[in-house]
Design an enzyme around this catalytic site. Structure first.
Site, mmCIF file in Angstrom:
data_model
loop_
_atom_site.group_PDB
_atom_site.id
_atom_site.type_symbol
_atom_site.label_atom_id
_atom_site.label_comp_id
_atom_site.label_asym_id
_atom_site.label_seq_id
_atom_site.Cartn_x
_atom_site.Cartn_y
_atom_site.Cartn_z
ATOM 1 N N PRO A 246 0.730 -1.166 0.060
ATOM 2 C CA PRO A 246 -0.074 0.015 0.057
ATOM 3 C C PRO A 246 0.773 1.394 -0.115
ATOM 4 O O PRO A 246 0.773 2.055 1.172
ATOM 5 C CB PRO A 246 -0.897 -0.202 1.359
ATOM 6 C CG PRO A 246 0.102 -1.070 2.220
ATOM 7 C CD PRO A 246 0.708 -1.902 1.232
ATOM 8 N N CYS A 247 1.480 1.755 -0.986
ATOM 9 C CA CYS A 247 2.306 2.943 -1.327
ATOM 10 C C CYS A 247 1.172 4.021 -1.277
ATOM 11 O O CYS A 247 1.896 5.219 -1.255
ATOM 12 C CB CYS A 247 3.087 2.673 -2.385
ATOM 13 S SG CYS A 247 2.433 2.394 -4.109
ATOM 14 N N HIS A 248 -0.080 3.706 -1.365
ATOM 15 C CA HIS A 248 -1.011 4.774 -1.537
ATOM 16 C C HIS A 248 -1.365 5.398 -0.109
ATOM 17 O O HIS A 248 -1.786 6.379 0.023
ATOM 18 C CB HIS A 248 -2.415 4.236 -2.181
ATOM 19 C CG HIS A 248 -3.031 3.070 -1.428
ATOM 20 N ND1 HIS A 248 -2.638 2.073 -1.607
ATOM 21 C CD2 HIS A 248 -3.762 3.132 -0.291
ATOM 22 C CE1 HIS A 248 -3.161 1.102 -0.888
ATOM 23 N NE2 HIS A 248 -3.820 1.727 -0.124
#
Length: 282
Positions: A246-248
């Protein structure tokens, strides 16, 4: 810096130089500790505190970089590479790559030539997505509406692999995450290609809870590189597995959403969607 800290620093620097100069001999913890006149236990703790990793891991990283350079230059076979790196066999070289790189030295050298990659296209709450996997786990996921471009981007990542349009169990488990709690993430297997630093950053992303956000600075501090926010950002930007890693969930310290490989609007949408999922459980 206190006198004792200066002494400790100099000892660790001397140990690092000794390991770099003698990695082909694969020196033991005891051997290196003896060179700087410390007990193995004391040396282990001091080195880990200063270098952020154990002496054994540091030796592995040095050996791995040497092996990678030999393989990239195509000047040595796997057997010769193992020998030149100071490893007793190609199996030890293989174990070193799999543990740190997630891929074997042969796969690294040949750009995925020995890999068979299954891929499939699906719909997600955030648009069309391509998921790809090896026999070990998910190696790639990306949001992309154009199937031709999606496959092309995957092939760039693994230029010499064999590709098969087939949705396997790894992909089914991965795609089901859109309908499940993130607590079930351990049912999803990943097979990633990256440097040790990238892998460490990607692993740290997995620890950010659903519905929560972190900053590049906080993430850099968490992995022991507090001054490497820019490098952390670069590693995040090269994340090969959308949504699952989850780089978001990483934003700028100012509170701005920041960039996202698959579009800042999509990033905002995902953050809002995850928040609504979390709060709907209360």
């Amino acid at each position: 810096m206190s006198t004792q800290n200066q002494i400790d620093y100099e000892r660790v620097a001397k140990a690092i130089e000794y390991i770099r100069s003698n990695f082909k001999l694969q020196p033991s913890l005891e051997e290196v500790a003896e060179k700087i006149h410390l007990s193995p236990a004391h040396f282990q703790k001091m080195f880990s505190d200063w270098a952020g990793t154990s002496p054994k891991k540091f030796l592995q990283f040095i050996s791995l970089e040497h092996a990678k350079n030999l393989l990239k230059e195509e000047k040595a076979s796997l057997f010769e590479t193992a020998y030149e790196t100071g490893l007793s066999s190609t199996s030890r070289l293989h174990d070193l790559f799999v543990k740190i790189e997630g891929m074997s030295p042969a796969e690294y050298k040949n750009g995925g030539k020995s890999l068979a990659i299954n891929y499939s296209f699906s719909e997600s709450p955030f648009g069309k997505i391509i998921a790809a996997s090896t026999e070990k786990g998910i190696c790639y996921m990306a949001f992309e509406n154009d199937k031709h471009k999606a496959l092309g981007d995957l092939q760039i990542k693994f230029p010499n692999a064999s590709f098969f349009e087939n949705r396997d169990e790894f992909q089914k488990n991965a795609l089901s995450i859109f309908n499940k709690d993130w607590k079930e993430l351990n049912t999803i297997k990943l097979h990633l290609k990256g440097t040790d630093f990238q892998l460490k950053v990607w692993e740290s992303l997995l620890s950010i809870p659903m519905g929560k956000l972190s900053t590049y600075g906080n993430l850099a501090e968490k992995i022991g590189h507090s001054k490497a926010s820019r490098a952390v950002g670069t590693a995040i930007g090269s994340n090969p597995v959308a949504f699952l890693i989850p780089c978001h969930r990483v934003i700028q310290s100012s509170g701005k959403i920041g960039g996202y490989m698959w579009g800042s609007d999509r990033k905002q949408l995902i953050i809002g969607w995850e928040s609504s999922k979390v709060y709907s459980d209360f």
